[in-house]
Enzyme design. Structure first.
Site, PDB file in Angstrom:
ATOM      1  N   ASN A   9       0.856  -1.077   0.056  1.00 47.64           N
ATOM      2  CA  ASN A   9       0.100  -0.103   0.014  1.00 47.64           C
ATOM      3  C   ASN A   9       0.842   1.150  -0.042  1.00 47.64           C
ATOM      4  O   ASN A   9       1.455   1.612   0.953  1.00 47.64           O
ATOM      5  CB  ASN A   9      -0.823  -0.049   1.183  1.00 47.64           C
ATOM      6  CG  ASN A   9      -1.651   1.183   1.495  1.00 47.64           C
ATOM      7  OD1 ASN A   9      -1.931   2.173   0.363  1.00 47.64           O
ATOM      8  ND2 ASN A   9      -2.358   1.216   2.366  1.00 47.64           N
ATOM      9  N   HIS A  97      -9.707   0.876   4.941  1.00 44.18           N
ATOM     10  CA  HIS A  97      -8.450   1.084   5.520  1.00 44.18           C
ATOM     11  C   HIS A  97      -8.740   2.208   6.658  1.00 44.18           C
ATOM     12  O   HIS A  97      -9.422   3.012   6.903  1.00 44.18           O
ATOM     13  CB  HIS A  97      -7.348   2.051   4.581  1.00 44.18           C
ATOM     14  CG  HIS A  97      -5.837   1.698   5.221  1.00 44.18           C
ATOM     15  ND1 HIS A  97      -5.585   2.736   6.340  1.00 44.18           N
ATOM     16  CD2 HIS A  97      -5.054   0.908   4.996  1.00 44.18           C
ATOM     17  CE1 HIS A  97      -4.356   2.286   6.485  1.00 44.18           C
ATOM     18  NE2 HIS A  97      -3.913   1.350   5.772  1.00 44.18           N
ATOM     19  N   GLU A 169      -5.639  -5.110  10.558  1.00 43.85           N
ATOM     20  CA  GLU A 169      -4.631  -4.069  10.860  1.00 43.85           C
ATOM     21  C   GLU A 169      -4.778  -3.141  12.028  1.00 43.85           C
ATOM     22  O   GLU A 169      -5.961  -2.252  11.874  1.00 43.85           O
ATOM     23  CB  GLU A 169      -4.470  -3.049   9.588  1.00 43.85           C
ATOM     24  CG  GLU A 169      -4.211  -3.842   8.186  1.00 43.85           C
ATOM     25  CD  GLU A 169      -3.599  -2.526   7.429  1.00 43.85           C
ATOM     26  OE1 GLU A 169      -2.482  -2.885   6.702  1.00 43.85           O
ATOM     27  OE2 GLU A 169      -4.136  -1.459   7.050  1.00 43.85           O
ATOM     28  N   GLY A 175       2.182   2.517  11.102  1.00 42.02           N
ATOM     29  CA  GLY A 175       3.227   3.676  11.298  1.00 42.02           C
ATOM     30  C   GLY A 175       3.695   3.761  12.361  1.00 42.02           C
ATOM     31  O   GLY A 175       4.357   4.978  12.864  1.00 42.02           O
TER      32      GLY A 175
END
Ligand code: 13P
Length: 267
Positions: A9, A97, A169, A175
């Site tokens: 991604n 997402h 996720e 991140g």
């Protein structure tokens, strides 16, 4: 033999045509001559560069998109339809997402509409599910993820459900360089399987690939993919480096346990 997936991604990166070109040239060089049997590799650039990727992505890498709108066409400024994606030979599309849920306030119902719009154009939706850090700390992860699964698959008939991929996720692992333990990922894998088995049946649930995403890199594949018996990974930052991306593809391909037992109720 069951396939594994590596989905890159690229998010809102590669911010110019020059950078995009450089990425594609480098990916071509890295993947040339490599055997990647048993691994489906998908790269999802921003929609601006989908067409360029569509023309220049080296085989056998497939094209993915980062989002899709649920309506077919019309006055929806800024949106991209599933048929536009299909037209560009996009095979996969990320839906729901956590960054879309966070910054565009996308809700579970909208995620479900997007899944159905994508399926209608023969795309493979990659449904992202996962809890926030507060939900995680309060022990709500299983409830949140089960609810997200139910809504994403609402009104999707069994035959089409098999075209969908799920990516677990956890938002707190994206991140951040924080990754859950293998056991935690495996527990969520069971939660997802259970929700799918209840919505359909265990045999269909077995066929729906479940990937892990959140601070994935080559050195962590054992912990986030192989040990928790996931079907692949959804990779953000590390996919911006073609060398690392191809390294992960090789590791996924080399791993022996591709022939896996169906996931049963083990916890
Ligand atoms: P990072 O790998 O950069 O943590 O991003 C994960 C992700 O959001 C993939 O969709």
């Amino acid at each position: 033999m069951k396939k594994r997936y590596l989905i890159g991604n690229l998010k809102m990166n590669l911010n110019s045509i020059a950078e995009t070109e450089q990425y594609l040239v480098s990916l071509k060089k890295e993947i040339f001559g490599k055997r990647i049997d048993g691994v489906e590799v998908i790269v999802a650039p921003s929609s601006t560069y989908l067409e360029r990727f569509s023309r220049e992505l080296p085989e056998p890498v497939l094209l993915g998109a980062q989002d899709v709108f649920w309506e077919k066409e019309g006055s929806y400024t800024g949106q991209v339809s599933a048929s536009m994606l299909h037209d560009l030979h996009t095979g996969f599309v990320i839906v729901g997402h956590s960054e879309r849920r966070l910054y565009a306030h996308e809700n579970d119902a909208e995620v479900g509409w997007k899944v159905r719009a994508a399926l209608h154009e023969n795309l493979h939706p990659i449904v992202c599910v996962g809890e926030t850090s507060e939900e995680h700390d309060q022990g709500e992860a299983a409830d949140v993820v089960s609810r997200q699964i139910v809504e994403a698959f609402r009104d999707v008939p069994p035959l089409l459900a098999e075209r969908v991929l799920v990516a677990y996720e956890p938002r707190w692992a994206i991140g951040t360089d924080t990754t859950p333990e293998s056991e935690e990922i495996f527990e969520m894998r069971i939660v997802i399987h259970r929700a799918l088995a209840e919505a359909y049946d265990p045999a269909i649930a077995d066929k729906i690939p479940v990937l892990y995403g959140g601070s994935v890199k080559a050195s962590l594949l054992d912990r986030v993919c192989f040990e928790p018996r996931m079907d692949g990974v959804l990779v953000g930052r590390e996919s911006l480096y073609p060398h690392e991306l191809v390294r992960m593809v090789n590791l996924l391909g080399e791993h022996e346990s591709l022939e896996r037992e169906p996931i049963q109720e083990q916890v």
